[in-house]
Design a protein around this motif. Structure first.
Motif, PDB file in Angstrom:
ATOM      1  N   ALA A 138      23.017  35.842  32.412  1.00 17.12           N
ATOM      2  CA  ALA A 138      24.288  35.411  31.351  1.00 17.12           C
ATOM      3  C   ALA A 138      24.319  33.629  32.294  1.00 17.12           C
ATOM      4  N   ILE A 139      24.468  33.490  31.101  1.00 15.94           N
ATOM      5  CA  ILE A 139      24.804  31.737  31.587  1.00 15.94           C
ATOM      6  C   ILE A 139      25.739  31.277  32.597  1.00 15.94           C
ATOM      7  N   LYS A 140      26.555  32.147  33.250  1.00 17.09           N
ATOM      8  CA  LYS A 140      27.178  32.480  35.149  1.00 17.09           C
ATOM      9  C   LYS A 140      26.184  32.586  36.240  1.00 17.09           C
ATOM     10  N   ASP A 141      24.994  32.964  35.173  1.00 17.91           N
ATOM     11  CA  ASP A 141      24.231  32.879  36.372  1.00 17.91           C
ATOM     12  C   ASP A 141      23.489  31.696  37.353  1.00 17.91           C
ATOM     13  N   TYR A 142      23.432  30.258  36.024  1.00 17.77           N
ATOM     14  CA  TYR A 142      23.630  29.169  36.488  1.00 17.77           C
ATOM     15  C   TYR A 142      24.653  28.087  36.511  1.00 17.77           C
ATOM     16  N   ILE A 143      25.596  29.059  37.502  1.00 21.77           N
ATOM     17  CA  ILE A 143      27.139  27.614  37.791  1.00 21.77           C
ATOM     18  C   ILE A 143      26.739  27.971  38.744  1.00 21.77           C
ATOM     19  N   ASN A 144      26.287  27.782  40.097  1.00 20.52           N
ATOM     20  CA  ASN A 144      26.478  26.921  41.197  1.00 20.52           C
ATOM     21  C   ASN A 144      26.108  25.725  41.779  1.00 20.52           C
TER      22      ASN A 144
END
Length: 393
Positions: free
Chosen positions: A115-121
């Motif tokens: 999911a795109i949220k996996d890149y949100i850090n």
């Protein structure tokens, strides 16, 4: 700029995403990917999708990348804001991530991202306050088609005609006829929405067309057809009979009489003469349709829902499809009875029993059908079809 269209809910759009990423679904006159390229500034599109599709729809990683969820249907305003993002910035709307701009290293550090949220850090979030349109379920392709088509008008640029001539009657002023299209002795009503007849399309005599309506490049509308919008006739389709609020992706045929309503037809399909679809139950209740995740019938939330037919599937003459029927890819339906409301991919659905279509025969038919339109059946196509055959749903 490298635009990565990221699939996270591909199973919600089966049977059409058996053979394409979500962003290659036709949401109006164009696919979602085509809209990103049309609105964007030199965007190069690639796909992060299911492993079975990745060879045919490649994933490319560059030094500078925009990552966007495939289900997001772009608008001019949204794409403008996405283009303004700086590295390590994300555009968000009410907690939903619309786009992230990232370098290759940051994406490579999360190889198993689902999911795109996996890149949100360590990302700066920027709130977008404009209108946002999501493709939430496959039936949105026809229930939201009117909105899509109305917005798509701005993407038809260059020279076009607004007077078909040839003894036609036009009501309203939202008619676009692209170069090389021909329309003969038909009525076109644009008071209910725009009508676009793309280049090289042919509308034969005696047709009644009602917008919103898109007739794609090289498509043919046969004599006496009645088409009610919102409807999309994709490129190189041939249609006739009565059609209401339905979507044809491309290269498919419904060339004869028969009714098709509130339906979606994939690519390379053929509906035999007098094929009819029911789109409303006799008790006017909610239509149930097959859910691939639960492997059961679930409520669609719709009173009107007809046929969902995956790529390369076909029906014989006089076939009668019940409300909310789902047909996988490469299925053949030839029964005088109502077929089941869920027909698996590669099903050979005869009068008294269901067999499985032979894979080599399926290749032969696909090759023959596609050669007629000068489209090759590639080795990548065959490997995808073999995977689908071995995992038929």
């Amino acid at each position: 700029m490298n635009l990565i269209l990221f699939d996270t809910h591909i199973e919600d759009f089966y049977p059409f995403t058996f053979t394409r990423p979500v962003s290659e679904l036709r949401a109006g006159a164009f696919t979602i990917a085509q809209k990103w390229k049309a609105y964007g500034k030199n965007l190069k599109v690639c796909y992060k999708t299911h492993e079975s599709l990745q060879e045919k729809f490649p994933f490319v990683l560059e030094n500078d990348n925009l990552v966007v969820p495939s289900e997001l249907v772009p608008t001019k305003s949204l794409v403008s804001k996405v283009n303004d993002l700086l590295n390590n910035q994300a555009l968000v709307h009410q907690g939903e991530i619309l786009a992230i701009r990232l370098g290759a290293e940051k994406i490579s550090n999360v190889p198993g991202a689902t999911a795109i949220k996996d890149y949100i850090n360590d990302i700066e979030e920027i709130e977008y306050d404009g209108a946002v349109y999501w493709l939430e379920q496959v039936t949105d392709l026809f229930t939201q088609a009117g909105q899509y088509l109305t917005r798509d008008i701005s993407l038809f640029k260059g020279k076009y005609n607004t007077d078909p001539g040839n003894y036609c009657k036009v009501l309203g002023k939202e008619l676009i006829i692209k170069k090389g299209a021909e329309v003969y002795a038909s009525t076109i009503n644009t008071t209910t929405g725009p009508v676009v007849i793309d280049k090289g399309a042919l509308v034969m005599e005696g047709c009644n067309l009602r917008g919103p309506l898109y007739i794609g490049e090289g498509a043919v509308v046969k004599m006496g057809a009645k088409i009610y919008g919102p409807t999309v006739i994709g490129p190189h389709c041939k249609v006739g009979g009565e059609i209401s609020n339905s979507i044809f992706f491309g290269y498919s045929n419904k060339g004869h009489d028969g009714f098709l309503g509130n339906s979606i037809i994939g690519e390379w399909c053929n509906l035999g003469a007098d094929t009819n679809t029911s789109n409303l139950k006799n008790n006017y209740g909610e239509v149930k349709r097959w859910d691939y995740k639960t492997q059961d019938y679930q409520g669609s939330g719709l009173q009107f829902c007809g046929l969902l037919m995956g790529d390369h599937s076909k029906s014989a003459i006089n076939t009668q499809f019940n409300t909310g029927t789902t047909v996988g890819v490469f299925a053949n339906v030839f029964t005088s009875k109502f077929p089941p409301k869920h027909i698996k991919s590669f099903a050979w659905m005869g009068e008294d029993k269901e067999d499985k279509f032979n894979l080599e025969k399926a290749y032969e038919v696909a090759l023959r059908v596609m050669e007629r339109r000068e489209v090759p059946l590639t080795d990548a196509d065959k490997r995808l079809l073999e995977y689908l055959y071995n995992n038929a749903k």
